[in-house]
Design an enzyme around this catalytic site. Sequence first.
Site, PDB file in Angstrom:
ATOM      1  CB  THR A  21     -23.626 -22.038 -22.768  1.00  0.00           C
ATOM      2  OG1 THR A  21     -23.732 -21.485 -24.088  1.00  0.00           O
ATOM      3  CG2 THR A  21     -23.535 -23.558 -22.877  1.00  0.00           C
ATOM      4  CE  LYS A  77     -23.467 -22.415 -27.910  1.00  0.00           C
ATOM      5  NZ  LYS A  77     -23.644 -21.214 -27.083  1.00  0.00           N
ATOM      6  CE  LYS A  83      -8.445 -41.957 -51.278  1.00  0.00           C
ATOM      7  NZ  LYS A  83      -7.538 -40.790 -51.069  1.00  0.00           N
TER       8      LYS A  83
END
Length: 283
Positions: A95, A170, A246
């Site tokens: 990466t 990625k 909610k």
Amino acid sequence: MSDHVKLGYIGLGNQGAPMAKRLVSWPGGLIVFDVRAEAMAPLVELGATAADDVAGVAAADVISVTVLNDEQVREVIGRLAEHAKPGTVIAIHSTIEPDTAPELADQLRPKGIHIVDAPVSGGAGAADKGELAVMVGADDEAYAAVKPVFKQWASLVVRAGGPGAGTRMKLARNMLTFIGFAAACEAQVLAEAAGIDLQKLGQVVRHSDAQSGGPGAIMYRDDTKPLPPDHFLHDPFVHTRGLGEKDLNLALSLGKRTGVELPLAEVALKNLAAGLGVPHTEE
């Protein structure tokens, strides 16, 4: 691509080693290199050839690189480029910065060397089983070359676009993961303050995410524009918006009662409707 092309693998750490292991039976053979001889030894025992250095892997036709960071990626590819022949494909599985692969692709294109960025998701366990997901940034020729190789260790091969697109995908994927981790930490703080057993909460989260698919369950849109009323996701997402708002309001109320600040929950309540593509409109 012929099965008889030769493969190379550089970087045999926790991620690279199991990926390379699934390539040792490739008909054209596998050359491996790691700065640690002991990392190469198990693969050599299975039939791989150990190179003496990075340059020794340049004899391969498709070379995978799994090293630590951008600096190491640039250093390794620089050495490979000095020796690789035209037509060689170098795939980066680390990466890295989003501009690194396009820059390297532009630099090496005149030499006929293709750069592919192909970061993976799933971890070493998935690599062992050949079940990684890989996000590929490549030109047409390079993608055709790497796809059958990647299928040896990935059960999902996705072409994200040209060089650099795999990395951008990625980064978005990992952003979701780590924001999710931060949200899980926030949920644990609330649960702990409310007297809930965190181990049991973790069991429920893992079980229910396995059933519902977690955040990926809403990721079926082609863009992030508001959904028209006739879109097949519009009504289900309006329903999801109602449930989410909610429950987020209830959680924030509990946070106030227990004295716990929940900044991520506040952001989620603010952004959920628009994020789903079903913003509230004044009628």
